[in-house]
Design a protein around this motif. Structure first.
Motif, PDB file in Angstrom:
ATOM      1  N   THR A 235       9.738  -9.782  -7.741  1.00 48.89           N
ATOM      2  CA  THR A 235       8.551  -8.929  -7.709  1.00 48.89           C
ATOM      3  C   THR A 235       7.610  -9.308  -8.852  1.00 48.89           C
ATOM      4  N   ASN A 236       6.383  -8.823  -8.742  1.00 44.98           N
ATOM      5  CA  ASN A 236       5.356  -9.137  -9.728  1.00 44.98           C
ATOM      6  C   ASN A 236       4.782  -7.849 -10.296  1.00 44.98           C
ATOM      7  N   SER A 237       4.789  -7.738 -11.616  1.00 44.15           N
ATOM      8  CA  SER A 237       4.237  -6.567 -12.277  1.00 44.15           C
ATOM      9  C   SER A 237       5.009  -5.321 -11.845  1.00 44.15           C
ATOM     10  N   GLY A 238       4.511  -4.128 -12.166  1.00 46.59           N
ATOM     11  CA  GLY A 238       5.151  -2.899 -11.717  1.00 46.59           C
ATOM     12  C   GLY A 238       6.198  -2.375 -12.683  1.00 46.59           C
ATOM     13  N   SER A 239       6.865  -1.281 -12.255  1.00 44.51           N
ATOM     14  CA  SER A 239       7.855  -0.641 -13.119  1.00 44.51           C
ATOM     15  C   SER A 239       8.880   0.115 -12.301  1.00 44.51           C
ATOM     16  N   GLN A 240      10.066   0.281 -12.909  1.00 40.92           N
ATOM     17  CA  GLN A 240      11.127   1.115 -12.359  1.00 40.92           C
ATOM     18  C   GLN A 240      11.507   2.145 -13.416  1.00 40.92           C
ATOM     19  N   SER A 241      11.672   3.377 -12.989  1.00 40.06           N
ATOM     20  CA  SER A 241      12.001   4.428 -13.942  1.00 40.06           C
ATOM     21  C   SER A 241      13.202   5.218 -13.454  1.00 40.06           C
ATOM     22  N   PHE A 242      14.240   5.309 -14.295  1.00 43.32           N
ATOM     23  CA  PHE A 242      15.427   6.119 -14.010  1.00 43.32           C
ATOM     24  C   PHE A 242      15.496   7.204 -15.084  1.00 43.32           C
ATOM     25  N   THR A 243      15.098   8.424 -14.705  1.00 41.69           N
ATOM     26  CA  THR A 243      15.047   9.535 -15.658  1.00 41.69           C
ATOM     27  C   THR A 243      16.071  10.591 -15.275  1.00 41.69           C
ATOM     28  N   SER A 244      16.894  10.955 -16.241  1.00 41.40           N
ATOM     29  CA  SER A 244      17.923  11.971 -16.006  1.00 41.40           C
ATOM     30  C   SER A 244      18.778  11.589 -14.797  1.00 41.40           C
ATOM     31  N   TYR A 245      19.149  10.323 -14.766  1.00 43.06           N
ATOM     32  CA  TYR A 245      19.917   9.767 -13.641  1.00 43.06           C
ATOM     33  C   TYR A 245      21.404  10.029 -13.885  1.00 43.06           C
ATOM     34  N   GLY A 246      22.065  10.683 -12.923  1.00 40.97           N
ATOM     35  CA  GLY A 246      23.501  10.913 -13.033  1.00 40.97           C
ATOM     36  C   GLY A 246      23.895  11.864 -14.146  1.00 40.97           C
ATOM     37  N   LYS A 247      22.977  12.707 -14.555  1.00 42.20           N
ATOM     38  CA  LYS A 247      23.273  13.631 -15.651  1.00 42.20           C
ATOM     39  C   LYS A 247      24.362  14.624 -15.229  1.00 42.20           C
ATOM     40  N   ASN A 248      25.285  14.903 -16.143  1.00 43.47           N
ATOM     41  CA  ASN A 248      26.389  15.831 -15.887  1.00 43.47           C
ATOM     42  C   ASN A 248      27.267  15.397 -14.710  1.00 43.47           C
ATOM     43  N   GLY A 249      27.236  14.098 -14.416  1.00 45.19           N
ATOM     44  CA  GLY A 249      28.045  13.603 -13.303  1.00 45.19           C
ATOM     45  C   GLY A 249      29.512  13.500 -13.676  1.00 45.19           C
ATOM     46  N   ASN A 250      30.379  13.522 -12.664  1.00 43.40           N
ATOM     47  CA  ASN A 250      31.826  13.420 -12.878  1.00 43.40           C
ATOM     48  C   ASN A 250      32.371  12.228 -12.087  1.00 43.40           C
ATOM     49  N   GLY A 251      32.889  11.217 -12.823  1.00 44.83           N
ATOM     50  CA  GLY A 251      33.529  10.097 -12.158  1.00 44.83           C
ATOM     51  C   GLY A 251      32.605   9.328 -11.230  1.00 44.83           C
ATOM     52  N   GLU A 252      31.356   9.172 -11.624  1.00 44.32           N
ATOM     53  CA  GLU A 252      30.385   8.497 -10.748  1.00 44.32           C
ATOM     54  C   GLU A 252      30.202   7.040 -11.169  1.00 44.32           C
ATOM     55  N   PRO A 253      30.586   6.089 -10.310  1.00 41.97           N
ATOM     56  CA  PRO A 253      30.326   4.677 -10.619  1.00 41.97           C
ATOM     57  C   PRO A 253      28.921   4.271 -10.182  1.00 41.97           C
ATOM     58  N   ASN A 254      28.199   3.588 -11.072  1.00 45.88           N
ATOM     59  CA  ASN A 254      26.863   3.081 -10.763  1.00 45.88           C
ATOM     60  C   ASN A 254      26.846   1.586 -11.039  1.00 45.88           C
ATOM     61  N   GLU A 255      26.408   0.809 -10.063  1.00 42.96           N
ATOM     62  CA  GLU A 255      26.466  -0.633 -10.191  1.00 42.96           C
ATOM     63  C   GLU A 255      25.096  -1.251  -9.906  1.00 42.96           C
ATOM     64  N   PHE A 256      24.613  -2.052 -10.854  1.00 43.90           N
ATOM     65  CA  PHE A 256      23.358  -2.791 -10.704  1.00 43.90           C
ATOM     66  C   PHE A 256      23.707  -4.281 -10.707  1.00 43.90           C
ATOM     67  N   VAL A 257      23.604  -4.919  -9.550  1.00 42.30           N
ATOM     68  CA  VAL A 257      23.969  -6.334  -9.407  1.00 42.30           C
ATOM     69  C   VAL A 257      22.744  -7.106  -8.924  1.00 42.30           C
ATOM     70  N   THR A 258      22.449  -8.206  -9.610  1.00 44.78           N
ATOM     71  CA  THR A 258      21.279  -9.030  -9.278  1.00 44.78           C
ATOM     72  C   THR A 258      20.038  -8.150  -9.209  1.00 44.78           C
ATOM     73  N   TYR A 259      19.874  -7.349 -10.228  1.00 45.81           N
ATOM     74  CA  TYR A 259      18.762  -6.383 -10.303  1.00 45.81           C
ATOM     75  C   TYR A 259      17.592  -7.049 -11.017  1.00 45.81           C
ATOM     76  N   GLY A 260      16.429  -7.062 -10.377  1.00 43.57           N
ATOM     77  CA  GLY A 260      15.223  -7.560 -11.035  1.00 43.57           C
ATOM     78  C   GLY A 260      15.233  -9.046 -11.313  1.00 43.57           C
ATOM     79  N   LYS A 261      15.905  -9.840 -10.475  1.00 41.10           N
ATOM     80  CA  LYS A 261      15.967 -11.286 -10.696  1.00 41.10           C
ATOM     81  C   LYS A 261      14.617 -11.928 -10.374  1.00 41.10           C
ATOM     82  N   ASP A 262      14.226 -12.909 -11.196  1.00 40.24           N
ATOM     83  CA  ASP A 262      12.996 -13.684 -10.966  1.00 40.24           C
ATOM     84  C   ASP A 262      11.749 -12.798 -10.915  1.00 40.24           C
ATOM     85  N   THR A 263      11.703 -11.744 -11.694  1.00 34.86           N
ATOM     86  CA  THR A 263      10.528 -10.868 -11.692  1.00 34.86           C
ATOM     87  C   THR A 263       9.509 -11.350 -12.724  1.00 34.86           C
ATOM     88  N   ASN A 264       8.297 -10.857 -12.588  1.00 34.07           N
ATOM     89  CA  ASN A 264       7.220 -11.194 -13.516  1.00 34.07           C
ATOM     90  C   ASN A 264       6.610  -9.918 -14.081  1.00 34.07           C
TER      91      ASN A 264
END
Length: 632
Positions: A235-264
């Motif tokens: 992707t080109n330019s732009g933004s991603q925002s994760f605010t209060s993500y998974g707050k107070n979660g119990n046993g929650e797996p979060n996986e970011f794989v090949t995230y934002g590759k080749d971005t500008n």
């Protein structure tokens, strides 16, 4: 004798009736982009033609390129919108204004989709508002496949989606692929959900300007897994925002794989992510690899977590410049395990700041293994931190000598002047314009619209830009760039009308000017053969005014004049058939001493500021003005 006031009223009424009649001839008052200027001398396009003749003093033909950018408004609509702009009531008619003036505006979302039965599959969907969708749903799957693909402007809202669900799966596959400007918000998504999965696969690839917001995503969830795979790639330019993500979660797996590759120039913000979670498992693998100027901000990430695991593997590898900030990360946590493996390995000029990292934590284990250079640690935890092979085999760029070309610049984007010779085969980059299609506004309209950061709220109101929206960021970025102080030797101005562009060009170059641009996009992303070539002003050092598009609701150009350039026109041929496929315009900057040492030109060509000249093609819908060449 008729009184003078009556005479004036009569003339005005006659003029208004003439405008109305000519507008009706164009199509019963509807907008007609095909209306020729000679049929109605009061259209913005006709005014531009007269302004050209008045201002530019030579016998060269008018620029068909510039005329194609003129406002398509008819005379009546142009006068009406100018009146509304002066009265500050243009916002009330924004949809019709955007449509008739061919502007870039976000659509109003369709009515909320609140109910569904069992499983739901959405394919080839566009611009929808999912509110309270899937709330309390037991089991089942919602699938979004090929959703909002290859569109110009995409606006989707997911609010309180899958809230309090149990064992419910959400799948987003090939979502918004190839779209231009994407605005997607996930607010209170999966809050209070138990089990189930949220799977984002091949999400937003090849998007030009993404703005993705995850707010209170999966808060208070229990054992709900979230996976982001090949997310936001290329992707080109732009933004991603994760605010209060998974707050107070119990046993929650979060996986970011090949995230934002080749971005500008993409920014990602993680604030209060996983805060006060229990036994969280967050994995960042191949995150931000080969990015150009990525900005990653982790603030209050994992604060107060209990027995969580945070893993950063191959994070920001081979990236160019940019910065990572970890502020109050894993603060006040209990038995938190954080691992950085091959973090920013091979990165060029990427800076890392760790502030209050792991502070006041108990029993934490934080390890850095083969971690890259350019790091700053402030107020860092004093115990429970290990550094293994820290900065080992660092491949950071040296300030003396050539830069390490780890980030691959598109072949042909920059080249040396010696390449502009007949018979040379060279790669051409993708010169396609990826901006939304827009037109200039008439001068009588744009002159009445605010264009300053001090009146940003007025601009936002006109174009219905809400807080933290993509449109707000677009407006603020454009205003900021236009108000930026010029660099050394630069003269600059942002223009929103064709007449303003003519004024700026002639103020720098005089009234004997010519506009030049590359004819088409043929040859992009392939090898080309240079045919006949001509140096403007006989190939001597000359003045020019180059104009580049800025993203804004109406067509906006950033025009600037820089010293010491040479401008060339060249026939572009197919290397195999030798047939002419394009006619290109190239500009060579002879003085690069004020350029950044991490500029893409030096990464592609080697060397550094002030040591070499740098040339590039004029891309589609960009242009350069020069003094008219008397040799023809």
């Amino acid at each position: 004798m008729r009184p003078m006031g009556s005479h004036i009223s009569f003339v005005f009424l006659f003029f208004l009736s003439f405008l109305t009649a000519t507008a009706k001839i164009a199509g019963a008052g509807e907008i007609s982009g095909d209306l020729k200027a000679k049929e109605n001398p009061f259209t913005p396009k006709a005014y531009l033609m007269r302004y050209w003749d008045k201002t530019i003093q030579n016998n060269l033909p008018k620029s068909a390129f510039l005329l194609s950018k003129a406002s398509p408004l008819n005379a009546v609509d142009s006068a009406n919108y100018a009146k509304l702009a002066a009265e500050k009531t243009l916002s009330a008619v924004l949809p019709s204004f955007c449509s008739s003036a061919k502007l870039f505006c976000f659509p109003d979302l369709s009515p909320s989709l609140e109910k569904h039965d069992a499983d739901s599959n959405f394919a080839t969907y566009l611009n929808k508002n999912f509110t309270d969708y899937g709330t309390g749903g037991p089991g089942g799957v919602n699938s979004f496949k090929s959703y909002s693909n290859n569109d110009n402007v995409v606006v989707d809202s997911f609010r309180r989606y899958s809230r309090d669900s149990a064992g419910h799966d959400d799948k987003f596959s090939t979502y918004a692929s190839g779209s231009n400007v994407v605005d997607q918000t996930f607010n209170s998504y999966g809050t209070g959900a138990t089990g189930g999965t949220g799977d984002f696969k091949n999400y937003n690839p090849n998007v030009n300007v993404p703005n993705l917001g995850f707010i209170s995503y999966s808060d208070d969830g229990n054992a709900r897994a979230q996976s982001f795979t090949t997310y936001n790639e290329q992707t080109n330019s732009g933004s991603q925002s994760f605010t209060s993500y998974g707050k107070n979660g119990n046993g929650e797996p979060n996986e970011f794989v090949t995230y934002g590759k080749d971005t500008n120039v993409v920014e990602s913000n993680f604030a209060a992510y996983g805060e006060s979670g229990n036994v969280a498992d967050n994995t960042f693998k191949s995150y931000g690899t080969q990015g150009n100027n990525p900005q990653e901000n982790f603030r209050s990430y994992g604060d107060g977590d209990n027995s969580g695991v945070e893993s950063f593997s191959s994070y920001n590898s081979d990236s160019n410049v940019g910065g990572d900030t970890f502020k109050s990360y894993a603060k006040n946590s209990n038995s938190e395990k954080v691992t950085f493996t091959t973090y920013s390995d091979g990165a060029n000029g990427v800076t890392h700041q760790f502030s209050n990292y792991g502070k006041s934590a108990d029993g934490q284990k934080i390890g850095f293994k083969t971690y890259g250079p350019n790091r700053s640690f402030k107020d860092y935890a004093k115990h429970g931190v290990t550094f293994d092979s820290y900065s080992k085999n660092s491949s950071s760029a040296k300030t003396s000598g050539n830069l390490v070309n780890k980030w691959v610049v598109e072949p042909g984007k920059f080249f040396r002047e010696s390449m502009l010779k007949k018979g040379i085969v060279m790669p051409m980059p993708d010169i396609t314009d990826k901006m939304p299609k827009r037109s200039f506004l008439p001068r009588n309209v744009v002159s009445k619209l605010p264009f300053t950061s001090s009146k940003a709220n007025e601009v936002k109101e006109i174009f219905h830009a809400s807080e933290n929206s993509t449109m707000e960021r677009i407006i603020k970025d454009a205003l900021s760039e236009c108000e930026r102080a010029p660099s050394m030797g630069e003269t600059k101005r942002c223009v929103g009308s064709a007449e303003d562009m003519i004024d700026f060009a002639t103020s720098v170059l005089g009234n004997n000017v010519a506009l030049r641009t590359t004819e088409n996009v043929k040859g992009s992303k392939q090898n080309i053969l240079i045919g006949s070539i001509k140096g403007i002003n006989s190939g001597k050092v000359t003045k020019s005014v180059s104009c580049h598009q800025s993203l804004y609701p109406y067509l906006l150009y950033y025009c600037h004049s820089v010293p010491k350039v040479r401008v060339y026109e060249a026939d572009i041929l197919d290397p195999k058939t030798k047939a002419k496929i394009n006619h290109g315009v190239a500009i060579c900057h002879l003085d690069t001493s004020a350029w950044s040492p991490t500029h893409g030109a030096f990464l592609a060509l080697g060397s550094g500021p002030g040591r070499i000249e740098v040339c590039h093609w004029i891309f589609e819908n960009d242009l350069t003005w020069t003094i008219a060449d008397r040799s023809g």
